[in-house]
Motif scaffolding. Structure first.
Motif, mmCIF file in Angstrom:
data_model
loop_
_atom_site.group_PDB
_atom_site.id
_atom_site.type_symbol
_atom_site.label_atom_id
_atom_site.label_comp_id
_atom_site.label_asym_id
_atom_site.label_seq_id
_atom_site.Cartn_x
_atom_site.Cartn_y
_atom_site.Cartn_z
ATOM 1 N N GLY A 207 0.793 -1.243 0.000
ATOM 2 C CA GLY A 207 0.000 0.000 0.000
ATOM 3 C C GLY A 207 0.808 1.266 0.000
ATOM 4 N N VAL A 208 2.134 1.166 -0.044
ATOM 5 C CA VAL A 208 2.957 2.378 -0.132
ATOM 6 C C VAL A 208 2.595 3.093 -1.427
ATOM 7 N N ARG A 209 2.322 4.388 -1.381
ATOM 8 C CA ARG A 209 1.707 5.128 -2.470
ATOM 9 C C ARG A 209 2.731 5.732 -3.402
ATOM 10 N N LYS A 210 2.389 5.644 -4.674
ATOM 11 C CA LYS A 210 3.176 6.339 -5.697
ATOM 12 C C LYS A 210 2.489 7.620 -6.164
ATOM 13 N N THR A 211 1.203 7.781 -5.816
ATOM 14 C CA THR A 211 0.432 8.971 -6.206
ATOM 15 C C THR A 211 -0.235 9.547 -4.962
ATOM 16 N N VAL A 212 -0.666 10.768 -5.155
ATOM 17 C CA VAL A 212 -1.373 11.467 -4.069
ATOM 18 C C VAL A 212 -2.848 11.110 -4.167
ATOM 19 N N GLU A 213 -3.554 11.037 -3.048
ATOM 20 C CA GLU A 213 -4.960 10.678 -3.035
ATOM 21 C C GLU A 213 -5.778 11.673 -3.851
ATOM 22 N N LEU A 214 -6.841 11.211 -4.418
ATOM 23 C CA LEU A 214 -7.687 12.066 -5.250
ATOM 24 C C LEU A 214 -8.285 13.226 -4.457
ATOM 25 N N ASN A 215 -8.692 12.917 -3.237
ATOM 26 C CA ASN A 215 -9.315 13.999 -2.479
ATOM 27 C C ASN A 215 -8.320 15.132 -2.223
ATOM 28 N N VAL A 216 -7.053 14.751 -2.087
ATOM 29 C CA VAL A 216 -6.039 15.810 -1.922
ATOM 30 C C VAL A 216 -5.895 16.574 -3.222
ATOM 31 N N VAL A 217 -5.857 15.793 -4.294
ATOM 32 C CA VAL A 217 -5.741 16.477 -5.584
ATOM 33 C C VAL A 217 -6.942 17.387 -5.797
ATOM 34 N N PHE A 218 -8.138 16.821 -5.494
ATOM 35 C CA PHE A 218 -9.335 17.643 -5.674
ATOM 36 C C PHE A 218 -9.275 18.879 -4.806
ATOM 37 N N GLU A 219 -8.792 18.729 -3.613
ATOM 38 C CA GLU A 219 -8.769 19.855 -2.691
ATOM 39 C C GLU A 219 -7.726 20.867 -3.083
ATOM 40 N N ARG A 220 -6.538 20.375 -3.505
ATOM 41 C CA ARG A 220 -5.424 21.295 -3.729
ATOM 42 C C ARG A 220 -5.357 21.822 -5.152
ATOM 43 N N LEU A 221 -5.716 21.057 -6.138
ATOM 44 C CA LEU A 221 -5.521 21.460 -7.516
ATOM 45 C C LEU A 221 -6.805 21.873 -8.220
ATOM 46 N N MET A 222 -7.940 21.331 -7.759
ATOM 47 C CA MET A 222 -9.163 21.574 -8.498
ATOM 48 C C MET A 222 -10.172 22.399 -7.708
ATOM 49 N N SER B 280 -1.918 10.214 -17.279
ATOM 50 C CA SER B 280 -0.471 10.328 -17.090
ATOM 51 C C SER B 280 0.005 9.596 -15.836
ATOM 52 N N VAL B 281 -0.844 9.444 -14.825
ATOM 53 C CA VAL B 281 -0.435 8.751 -13.592
ATOM 54 C C VAL B 281 -1.266 7.504 -13.356
ATOM 55 N N LYS B 282 -1.789 6.912 -14.398
ATOM 56 C CA LYS B 282 -2.735 5.803 -14.223
ATOM 57 C C LYS B 282 -2.095 4.565 -13.604
ATOM 58 N N ASP B 283 -0.792 4.361 -13.879
ATOM 59 C CA ASP B 283 -0.145 3.154 -13.342
ATOM 60 C C ASP B 283 0.068 3.231 -11.842
ATOM 61 N N ASP B 284 0.032 4.433 -11.316
ATOM 62 C CA ASP B 284 0.290 4.600 -9.883
ATOM 63 C C ASP B 284 -0.969 4.884 -9.081
ATOM 64 N N ILE B 285 -2.098 4.875 -9.741
ATOM 65 C CA ILE B 285 -3.344 5.166 -9.026
ATOM 66 C C ILE B 285 -3.762 3.935 -8.254
ATOM 67 N N PRO B 286 -3.976 4.032 -6.957
ATOM 68 C CA PRO B 286 -4.416 2.864 -6.175
ATOM 69 C C PRO B 286 -5.808 2.417 -6.612
ATOM 70 N N GLN B 287 -6.100 1.182 -6.299
ATOM 71 C CA GLN B 287 -7.382 0.594 -6.681
ATOM 72 C C GLN B 287 -8.529 1.308 -5.977
ATOM 73 N N GLU B 288 -8.297 1.730 -4.801
ATOM 74 C CA GLU B 288 -9.358 2.442 -4.089
ATOM 75 C C GLU B 288 -9.733 3.729 -4.801
ATOM 76 N N ASP B 289 -8.697 4.429 -5.320
ATOM 77 C CA ASP B 289 -8.985 5.686 -6.049
ATOM 78 C C ASP B 289 -9.691 5.389 -7.367
ATOM 79 N N LEU B 290 -9.297 4.280 -8.005
ATOM 80 C CA LEU B 290 -9.999 3.937 -9.240
ATOM 81 C C LEU B 290 -11.460 3.617 -8.962
ATOM 82 N N LYS B 291 -11.724 2.931 -7.885
ATOM 83 C CA LYS B 291 -13.116 2.674 -7.526
ATOM 84 C C LYS B 291 -13.871 3.983 -7.284
#
Length: 1767
Positions: free
Chosen positions: A804-819, A843-854
């Protein structure tokens, strides 16, 4: 006579008064015979010493007195050695004086001394038989005995022995008993002193004597003294059973006693009476071996013979040195002492009265109630203590060789016998009963044997007790050694100290085969081993002397269980034979796992022992000596201590091997890592492979269990209270280990690791220990304040990602910080559209966790296309799973499409693939389209678009993989039924593609959709079961509807099957409409089953069965389900049985007969239906015929009818059962009784049917009562008729096949007799009918059995009646035309028959031959009588001379013989043409009175061959052994009689002629055929030979030579050879001679069948020139192809039968000639005889072959043949 009669004769003899006489004995002869039983060397001395022992003597003195030599003077010197040497070499024995100091003779002793075989009645004495004293007569003629004041002298008078007693005065009285023996021979030399000393030393062993002195004149040669220590009583060991097996004896006490024998002897004892060489004299004196231990001297005696020359030479040198030392000092003395041990047992006997009486009868003394048996042994210590001194000390081993049992023990019965014991111990058994000569034990006499066997068993038990005593001493010695060394446990040094004594004891009691009787040793050994009270015996082990049940044999090194007492290795090596017997008797066993387990449980092992134990266990399992379960059981309870250095890092201070379940594989887990308690440390399994460790039930420690233990133990084993969750250093050690094995873990194991690590803070980061989902890889640099991992070098990235060590930032963080929308939302909104978001995520699809894809799939993030007027839904966002890709075809379906502004949407772009990953639908699913079609109006554009989309994209969108046939929504347009609307839709399973299914009221698909029915899930037809069920429920009512409906099913015949349940059900269903025209309503219909109706139209069965015809297509369906074109025989038979009267009335007689013919054709099949067949037998369903006379109009009242007036018969048909009628097979009888008989129709097929149904044949019912007159005196007419019948029957039977013929003409010739009688009258009756008929006959047949037949005829017989009478002998089922045909053949002349086409040539030829033979025989008889008269008139002398000339003529066959005016005269015996004939007997058979030409004539005439032809000439040459026709006599007279046997080549004198039996001759011929063999070599060379035949000196037997080589193998295995000189190409030869080879091979193969020869024994050869037609080489026959081509090939090519027959006869005779060479090599009269025998033996087979080739049916009789082939 019986025994009782002889008993009465004995009583009668005893009662007579004749003189009685005593039986006399030749005493000298008796003593000589007794002495012949004594084979020992010192028999006389033995018996005298035995008498001394019986007299309780203590000392015996033996003195040999010599006589000086009359030719050699005494030596002049005074040296005693010289005088002693002179005595030994030149003196002879004069007197033997034997004295003892025992008890004086009592009167009874004096009396027994002169009575032979009385014996000593004292059971305690050794003497038993009373014949021992008489051994003195072996060397002495007049022995003298003196005892006290009395004496007795023995003397002879002729052959009788007499004694004379004397009394001595007091001054001459002796203190003891003396035996004086004067040697009979004055030339008896001085005996060998060494052998005598050996005997005396042995004699002292067990008897009560204490001293023996031996003198030679005045020299005291030997002095023996025995000293006995006081006996010590010991108790009988508890483990020994003192009673013998049969209970006759029991040991009551035991006594141990030591003995010492001192010997002093003169050195002359060891001298071999030869003068040493000068070399030996020069040997230094230091080789003297005087002094030292006697055990060293015994080593000379016990050591094996050297195998090298050096050892042999050294022994010779030592012997020469010894002899020199003795030679110098012959009068010197040497001394020796030996020590012995005696184990004596006292035995009490329990003898029955019967056995006691029998023993007393055999031994003349009662068996003792108490006796003793002693065992003499020499222990190791006693052997070592023996000493010797003196120049002759080296001879001590020889003197005591029989005293000490160093080689073998012997049985002593007072004195040694020749019987050995089988072990190294002497056994003294004075009560054992020996044979008379006392050399062996008597094991033959019944009761004596029983006694002796029990005594031997006591000896075996005594040996066991002695062995137990030695083991007890060994144990005591061991304990003394331990006590002296201050040890409480037995050490290896203690065992080594007693090892020699133990080896000595074991070898001493090891049993080998005893001699001369092996049974003696077997009985002793049996008792030794079987006297156990319990199965144990004391043995030496590594823990001391213990019972054998506690000791084990170590078969391998087991250092980890040192406490088990085992037999020492040295003992196993040196005393293996004894220990092996312990194992054989079950007293000693190998170490078992139970022993090992017991020892393992008793102590704690060290780590070193654990290592050795594990290695041993792995080895055992790998060798399959133990299984895993046994090893696990062994480990249970085994405990080992941990070494001090590993205590701190070990999970437990001890290792319980039973709890160990796993081991460490350092390839996965490093050795320094801590392990669970149930895992054995790696240091203890180092060097063992994982496969070995797994074999003992341990499993490899896996990562998951190890990791779980690390987590659950909270880092125990790392030290310093370090844990995995709190210490980065521990995490840095553990995680790389797990990472290394990550790829090899299963899915479930990976999941377990994840579950263990994810919830714990096991990841070291720059912000501290974090859980894996809270940590980021170092590559994530989107924000600086993220916790990224540190210190996990060597840990795989995929492993950390899985945690579970992450290669990407969580979507909610992205949503909060970038969008996040700023306050001026419009600007920001335009910057970040849903298209931009998708591109970032790609561009970051290979590092997106399964939970974020769900989360992305579940979140509405994209808008849909809307109409421009629809502003309400313009900004509405949708989940991607609710939208479809932008496509025009999908737009027509009205589905929501993704809004994708800007560049055109490309389905294969990265963004499109990512959108599909998030749920964007590329095309509508089948349910979507079904939903659209179900709601679309009928015929609308939407419906058509949806159908087109479904069909066009069926495979592109994988619609074909969807089970559309299972859709439960109606969406497919179908045809309506009449009266229904047009807007109908149906489910796929409710409609079908085949429009013809509508006839069964099934929905059918619209025409334009039928080609796509499979895509739409529509079946072509309804299920055949469903369709059939609908047919059964609604059968067609008209012929037209049936034609259509059945035609539909006809197209589906493959689904129905011919034999399935469906065909059965349809065949039994009422579905076939029958228009019932008999009903009042013309439209009336009835239904029948397909199996009850038939197809087509039948004029025969139409009135009784239902026939239909619906056309070819519909009919094929009915045929499949059971309809037939016409009824079967079984159906017809069933109809016939059930209603025969109705059928006959309906059909009429002719059609009814057709039904019966149908039944008859299938009778074989109908018999299998037993019930139906029985009904046919019993029921009156068969058509019977009765012929009645038709009465013509106007003649109803006419009583009398003219004889020649023809009657007119009318056939009346009626029904009857099988037994109610008859089958006409005798037409004449039928005509007699026809008005009263019901008969079967006279058709063969119907007669066979009626017969099978047990209708009787008329001929079987006929009972003929024959009456005939007396036989006529003249029976010549009978003989003529018999000959005529036999002759003409061949013609009659010629046109009949063998299956209809009962007997052939040969049978008639052998079994038919014809007799003429005065009259014949036949009264004929029928069984079961009250009628009879009487008629006169001219011929009648009478038979007593199956093998004889007598034809009675009247003088004026009618040939028609003759043919009727004998027809039953010729044919099985005669017909009327057969009678007429035979009558015609019998009454017609042969030439008339020839004009009618009958082959009568052979009959004419046979008659001509018989005439010639008869004429020839007449001439011969006249000639023989003329010769007889002439011979009787000649003088006797002249007759002899002419007889001798006849012999010369007979021997000159084949050459020129002296010419004689007259034939040689015949003896009177030559009148008889064959053996056994009489002078007035009728003429013999022609072939028995003819010679070579007679046989030749018979064969050629029978085969139809012209004697002048090539074949005829060849036959005559071969049968005459090479003589041409002009060389043979021109008459048919037999050749001159030759009194010579052709087989043994000797003259046969008158009266000695022998006749060979036909059986022997046949056997010789068969042996000759069996002697043939294939020729297996590839070449053949035989030199030419010319042999002179001795029986015909003027004739030479010439054989040409051959040099052949193999070319090829032809058809049937016949080989082809060519001469080497021809130099022809084999292929060219085969091509040029192909035709001739084919014909010749075929001909030889056929001829080989006549002789029952395998074709492989025949060979074909071809030579350029030569006279050999054929030759025989070692049983292989070679035939010349050149002769066949020149003589016979044209006949084969032209196709002429005569040419082929002639060729066959030619080569048949050739084969007979060559086969005869298997019996006789040369061309002699014997060879000629066997050639003719072969021709006669196989003549029948040759005739048969000729008949077949000429188109006839030639018959072959056995032996000389008989049936000739037809032409």
């Amino acid at each position: 006579m019986a025994a009782s009669q002889y008993a009465r004769l004995r009583e009668q003899t005893m009662g007579s008064h004749e003189d009685e006489e005593a039986v006399t004995v030749n005493t000298r002869a008796l003593i000589d015979k007794v002495l012949a039983r004594y084979s020992g060397e010192w028999t006389t001395l033995r018996e005298l010493i035995q008498n001394a022992a019986d007299a309780q003597a203590k000392k015996v003195t033996i003195r040999f007195e010599t006589s000086p030599s009359s030719t050699v003077p005494l030596p002049p010197s005074r040296d005693p050695s010289d005088h002693l040497r002179h005595v030994l070499q030149h003196h002879t024995l004069k007197t033997l004086l034997v004295s003892n100091d025992g008890e004086l003779f009592a009167e009874n002793d004096w009396q027994r001394l002169k009575r032979i075989a009385e014996g000593n009645p004292d059971e305690t004495k050794i003497g038993a038989f009373g014949v021992g004293f008489y051994s003195v007569f072996a060397d002495c003629e007049t022995p003298f005995v003196s005892s006290g004041k009395q004496s007795m002298a023995f003397y002879w008078k002729k052959d009788s022995l007499f004694t004379r007693r004397g009394k001595l005065p007091d001054e001459q009285a002796t203190e003891g008993t003396t035996f004086l023996l004067d040697y009979r021979s004055q030339t008896t030399p001085v005996p060998q002193l060494l052998s005598l000393c050996q005997f005396l030393a042995t004699s002292l062993t067990f008897v009560g004597l204490e001293c023996i002195d031996l003198y030679l004149d005045e020299w005291n040669i030997l002095k023996l003294n025995k000293k006995m220590a006081p006996g010590a009583s010991v108790s009988i060991p508890k483990e020994v059973n003192p009673r013998t097996r049969d209970g006759l004896m029991k040991i009551v006490d035991v006594e141990y006693q030591n003995a010492q024998i001192d010997a002093t002897w003169m050195n002359v004892v060891g001298w071999n009476r030869t003068v040493p060489s000068a070399t030996a004299i020069a040997v230094p004196s230091q080789n003297d071996t005087s002094g030292g231990s006697l055990r060293n001297w015994f080593s000379r005696f016990t050591a094996g013979t050297g195998t090298t020359n050096a050892v042999t030479k050294r022994a010779q040198r030592d012997e020469e040195v010894l002899q020199q030392a003795l030679y110098v000092d012959l009068a010197g003395f040497s001394q020796a002492t030996v020590f012995l041990r005696l184990s004596t047992v006292n035995v009490q006997t329990y003898v029955s009265k019967q056995l006691s009486a029998e023993l007393e009868r055999a031994t003349k003394k009662p068996p003792p109630k108490h006796t003793r048996i002693a065992i003499l042994t020499s222990s190791y210590d006693e052997s070592s203590a023996a000493v010797a001194s003196g120049a002759g000390s080296a001879q001590s081993s020889a003197i005591f060789s029989s005293v000490l049992p160093t080689k073998n023990g012997k049985i002593f019965i007072g004195f040694p016998t020749a019987q050995t014991t089988g072990l190294l111990a002497h056994i003294s058994a004075p009560s054992v009963i020996p044979t008379v000569e006392r050399e062996s034990i008597d094991l033959n006499a019944r009761y004596v044997r029983d006694w002796n066997v029990e005594m031997l068993r006591v000896a075996g038990i005594a040996c066991r007790i002695a062995y137990t005593g030695e083991m007890a001493e060994l144990k005591a010695k061991l304990e003394r050694t331990m006590f002296a060394n201050g040890r409480k446990k037995v050490s290896k040094d203690d065992i080594a100290a007693v090892m020699p004594a133990a080896v000595h004891a074991y070898k001493q009691y090891n049993y080998d085969e005893s001699t001369p009787s092996a049974k003696v040793g077997q009985y002793i050994e049996e008792a030794f081993w079987m006297c156990n009270q319990k199965a144990s015996i004391d043995v030496l082990s590594t823990r001391g002397v213990l019972p054998s049940q506690q000791v084990r044999v170590a078969t391998e090194e087991l250092s980890f269980v040192e406490g088990i007492p085992v037999v020492p290795d040295e003992l196993m090596e040196k005393a293996n034979a004894f220990l092996q017997k312990l194992r054989d008797f079950g007293l000693l066993s190998d170490i078992t796992t139970t022993d090992i387990k017991k020892e393992l449980e008793a102590q704690a092992l060290t780590e070193q022992q654990v290592t050795e134990l594990v290695k041993w266990a792995c080895g055992k399992v790998s060798r399959e000596e133990l299984d895993t379960q046994a090893i696990r059981h062994l480990f249970d309870g085994t405990v080992a201590g941990i070494s001090e250095e590993y205590i701190n890092v070990s999970s437990s201070p001890v290792i319980q091997l039973g709890g160990v379940q796993s081991f460490v594989n350092v390839a996965k887990i490093p050795a320094e890592m801590p392990t669970p308690p149930q895992t054995i440390p790696f240091r203890l399994t180092k060097g063992l492979s994982p496969k070995q460790l797994e074999s003992i039930g341990w499993e490899e420690l896996q990562i998951v269990p190890w990791l779980r233990w690390i987590i659950e133990s909270d880092g125990h084993g790392f030290g310093g209270r370090q844990t995995l969750t709190a210490t980065p250093a521990v995490a840095s050690q553990v995680l790389p280990v797990v990472s290394k094995s990550w790829d090899g873990l299963s899915v479930s194991s990976k999941q377990t690791v994840t579950e263990l690590l994810v919830p714990r803070t096991v990841i070291p980061t720059k912000l501290g220990m974090r859980k894996p989902p809270q940590a980021y890889f170092g590559s994530v640099k989107l924000f600086d304040d993220l916790p990224t991992i540190t210190g996990l070098q060597g840990t795989k990235e995929k492993f950390l990602s899985a945690l579970g060590v992450r290669k990407t930032v969580e979507l909610n963080v992205v949503f909060e910080r970038l969008m996040a929308k700023s306050a001026a939302g419009a600007t920001e909104e335009g910057k970040w559209s849903h298209v931009d978001l998708i591109k970032y995520l790609v561009s970051v699809k290979d590092d997106i966790p399964q939970e974020d894809l769900k989360k992305l799939r579940a979140t509405p993030i994209c808008p849909a296309e809307v109409q421009s007027a629809d502003q309400k839904n313009k900004a509405k966002l949708h989940k991607l799973s609710d939208l479809f890709e932008p496509s025009e075809a999908i737009r027509k379906l009205g589905l929501p499409i993704l809004q994708w502004p800007g560049a055109p949407y490309r389905p294969q772009s990265p963004e499109a693939r990512f959108l599909k990953l998030l749920g964007l639908q590329p095309y509508p699913s089948v349910p979507d389209l079904v939903q659209i079609l179900s709601k679309a109006p009928m015929g609308s554009e939407l419906q058509q678009s949806a159908l087109n989309y479904l069909i066009v994209h069926n495979f592109a969108n994988n619609y074909h993989q969807f089970n559309i046939s299972g859709v439960e929504t109606a969406f497919l347009p179908v045809h309506p039924f009449p009266g229904e609307g047009a807007n109908l839709v149906a489910k796929p399973r409710q409609c079908f593609a085949n429009p013809r299914a509508a006839v069964l009221r099934f929905r059918t698909l619209r025409e334009d959709l039928v080609p796509h029915a499979a895509m739409l899930g529509v079946a072509q037809d309804p299920g055949i079961e469903v369709a059939a069920e609908r047919l059964v429920k609604g059968p067609p009512a008209t012929v037209e509807s049936a034609r259509v409906l059945f035609g539909y099913f006809a197209n589906r015949l493959g689904e129905i099957g011919p034999n399935g349940n469906l065909a059965e059900r349809l065949g039994e269903a009422l579905i076939v409409p029958i228009i019932d025209r008999t009903e009042k309503r013309p439209e009336g219909v009835r239904f029948v089953t397909p199996r009850a109706c038939f197809l087509g139209d039948s004029s025969t069965y139409g009135e009784i069965f239902d026939f239909v015809d619906f056309g070819p297509e519909a009919n094929s369906f009915l045929l499949r389900v059971g309809s037939k074109h016409e009824p079967s025989a079984a159906e017809i038979a069933g109809m016939v049985v059930s209603s025969p009267a109705r059928l006959l009335e309906t059909l009429g007689a002719e059609k009814y007969l057709q039904l019966l013919r149908k039944v008859a054709e299938s009778a074989a099949g109908l018999k299998k239906d037993k019930a139906l067949w029985q009904q046919l037998k019993r029921s009156a369903c068969l058509l019977a015929v009765k012929e009645v006379v038709k009465v013509l109009p106007g003649k109803e009242n006419e009583k009398v009818r003219e004889v020649d007036e023809e009657e007119i018969y009318i056939k009346e048909y009626s029904l009857a059962s099988a037994l109610g009628m008859v089958i006409v097979d005798d037409f004449a009888t039928y005509r007699l009784f026809q008005q009263l008989l019901l008969t079967a129709p006279q058709e063969e097929v119907l007669e066979n049917l009626y017969s099978a149904l047990e209708t009787p044949w008329l001929s079987k019912l006929v009972e003929d009562d024959q009456r005939m007159g007396a036989l006529l005196r003249d029976q010549s007419a009978a003989a003529k008729l018999q000959k005529l019948i036999v002759e003409r029957c061949r013609l009659f039977l010629h046109d009949h096949t063998s299956d209809v013929i009962r007997h052939d003409a040969r049978w008639l010739e052998q079994n038919l007799n014809v007799k003429v009688t005065e009259f014949l009258q036949i009264t004929r009756r029928l069984q079961g009918y009250k009628m009879h008929f009487v008629e006169r006959r001219t011929a009648a047949l009478h038979r007593e059995s199956k093998r004889d037949a007598t034809l009675y005829v009247t003088a004026q017989y009618d040939l028609y009646e003759v043919s009727r009478a004998i027809m039953s002998l010729l044919l099985k089922r005669p017909r009327q035309q057969d009678y007429l045909a035979l009558e015609t053949i019998l009454e017609s002349e042969l030439r008339r028959l020839r004009t009618k086409g009958y082959n009568v040539d052979r009959i004419l030829r046979q008659r001509a031959a018989e005439s010639r033979i008869a004429e020839s025989e007449r001439v011969k008889r006249e000639e023989e009588q003329r010769r007889l008269l002439e011979s009787q008139a000649m003088p006797q002398q002249q007759q002899q001379q002419q007889d001798s000339k006849a012999l010369v003529v007979g021997n000159g066959a084949g050459g020129k013989a002296p010419q004689m005016d007259t034939q040689p005269p015949e003896t009177p015996e030559r009148q008889l043409a064959m053996p056994g004939g009489f002078a007035d007997s009728p003429e013999q058979r022609p072939e028995s009175s003819r010679g070579k030409k007679g046989v030749f004539s018979n064969i050629t005439k029978a085969l139809g061959i012209n004697q002048g032809s090539q074949a005829g000439q060849h036959m005559q040459n071969l049968l005459g052994n090479g003589q041409s026709s002009h060389d043979l006599p021109q008459t048919d007279l037999p050749p001159p009689y030759e009194p010579r046997d052709p087989n043994i080549r000797r003259q046969i004198t008158s009266g000695t002629e022998q006749v060979s039996s036909p059986r022997d001759l046949q056997q010789n011929l068969l042996s000759a055929i069996k002697a043939t063999r294939p020729y297996n070599s590839t070449s053949l060379f035989t030199p030419p030979e010319t042999n002179e035949i001795k029986e015909t000196p003027s004739y030479c037997d010439s054989k040409p030579g051959h040099d052949l080589q193999l070319i090829t193998e032809l058809q049937g295995g016949i080989r082809l050879f060519l001469t080497r000189s021809s130099n022809r190409d084999p292929n060219v030869f085969l091509r040029d001679h192909h035709t001739s080879l084919t014909h010749f091979t075929h001909l030889l193969t056929q001829l080989s069948h006549i002789f029952t020869l395998p074709a492989t024994v025949l060979n074909i050869f071809h030579d350029i020139s030569g006279s050999a037609i054929a030759f025989n080489s070692n049983g292989s026959i070679f035939c010349n192809l050149r002769y066949f081509e020149q003589l016979h090939l044209d006949g084969f090519v032209s196709g002429e039968v005569e040419g082929k027959v002639e060729a066959g006869a030619y080569w048949w005779i050739t084969l007979c000639h060559e086969l005869a060479h298997n019996l006789v090599a040369e061309h002699s009269s014997a060879h000629e005889f066997y050639t003719e025998s072969f021709c006669v033996r196989f003549f029948g087979g040759m005739v048969g072959w000729v008949g077949r080739e000429m188109g006839g049916s030639g018959g072959a009789g056995g032996g000389t043949g008989g049936v000739v082939a037809r032409r």
